[in-house]
Write an enzyme that holds these catalytic residues in place. Sequence first.
Site, PDB file in Angstrom:
ATOM      1  N   GLY A   7      35.250  38.480  38.500  1.00 47.23           N
ATOM      2  CA  GLY A   7      36.172  39.183  39.379  1.00 47.23           C
ATOM      3  C   GLY A   7      37.324  38.305  39.826  1.00 47.23           C
ATOM      4  N   ASP A   8      37.053  37.029  40.074  1.00 47.90           N
ATOM      5  CA  ASP A   8      38.123  36.091  40.428  1.00 47.90           C
ATOM      6  C   ASP A   8      39.100  35.931  39.279  1.00 47.90           C
ATOM      7  OD1 ASP A   8      37.106  35.157  43.102  1.00 47.90           O
ATOM      8  OD2 ASP A   8      35.410  34.560  41.870  1.00 47.90           O
ATOM      9  N   CYS A   9      38.557  35.849  38.049  1.00 51.26           N
ATOM     10  CA  CYS A   9      39.408  35.742  36.864  1.00 51.26           C
ATOM     11  C   CYS A   9      40.281  36.977  36.724  1.00 51.26           C
ATOM     12  CB  CYS A   9      38.532  35.555  35.624  1.00 51.26           C
ATOM     13  SG  CYS A   9      39.451  35.399  34.079  1.00 51.26           S
TER      14      CYS A   9
END
Length: 462
Positions: free
Chosen positions: A253-255
């Site tokens: 999700g951060d990516c």
Amino acid sequence: MSTGTPLLVVGDALLDRDLVGTAERLAPDAPVPVLDGCQEWLRPGGAALAAWLAARAGRSVTLLAPLGEDPASRRVRALLEPLVTVVPLPLDGPLVEKTRVLADGRPVVRLDRGTGRAGPATDRARRLLDQAPAVLVADYARGAAEVLRAELAALAPHTALVWDPHPRGLPPVPGARLATPTYEEARGFAGDGVPEGESLGAVARTAADLVRRWRAVWVAITLGGRGALLSQGEGPMLVPAAARHSGDTCGAGDCFAATAAGLLGDGALPAEAVQGAVAAATRYVAEGGARAVAPGPEPTGAPDHRGEADGLKLAGRVRAAGGTVVAAGGCFDLLHAGHVSLLQQARGIGDCLIVCLNSDASVRRRKGAGRPINPLPDRIRVLQALQCVDAVAVFDEDTPQRLLSRLRPHIWVKGGDYAVEQLPEAAQLAEWGGQAVLLPYLDGRSSTTLATRAARTVGARR
């Protein structure tokens, strides 16, 4: 070398730790697994991971996050250097540390410690926000988004601002360009009238509810291996992933959010940004996810425009994570349906696809004068635009054998109607236990046929 619009990541940094080993027996004094061969892996977490991933992709990144002088804060700074410029906010208490214990790659338990929260906003933080062309807010409920909320709200109407919310954090500020919750997070934020279930209809109605509730311009709900659903309140768009992977999704999700924020800052449309973000998150999981995050300085020297270094790094990461490396080769001069079908099939049988591409000189030797029709930079760009292609590496020779000896793929794919034994690469692949395979090819499709047809059409019109 940094490329694209600079990105400011605002949020809560964490220190993530994995304790990894094998579990083949139970402890004699309790029915719990014994972790043998335990190794420790450290990485930046939370907003710090989003910043690191964006910087690792080649973007200039500044992280604005609460960090102190405690050991965990110092370790995060060291992990981020020299890729990310760190501007600290005051931190009250020790930085949060999250430790996962994994047995045979599966999480067994997570241990959290640290009570640190953001202190008051600083003048330097406000100046950074005023000047930022693109902002990602990674809100991990430790106060950074709260103490800067007024400044973020003022910024939203005229800045590419992406908000990645988390269950215990705040909702996005009104006017945020894009919000990127998971479906589970979205359901937690949405109202009681949102339907149950994971059907696309339920996801679409949840996204529409959040667009109205948050007054966001767009909401993209991430759906793991299914991709993401993008909504502006009506007419949702599904952006599917090119392939599904069963690997470690921690940090995907951060990516996704970091990639989308950077692309929006570059001027991409929301649909284009989400497509790029889905592709980046898919590659991240295929390459091993959080376990493949190994911070360190980027190699110096001239940038590699021919992609071999990128292909080698990708192949190494996928192998280290226990995945399957697939390679395919060709001139791909006029990309057509036969090429696309072959590459999509190839990507589906492994965890990454590296295309070995003939250089212009190599194409001329093989195809004759007047070829290639499309020069090398254009052929690379078209291939890289396909979600099923993870990397493109160029070779100058008549065959890709030298390049293959460096990539050492598990599978080499060709399309056609001849026997595997006729492939010159088959014996080479066998040297390291690899396999050459043939895949079905669409009849009647070829670059030469297309070029001939185009030439006849132009001649007939004259």
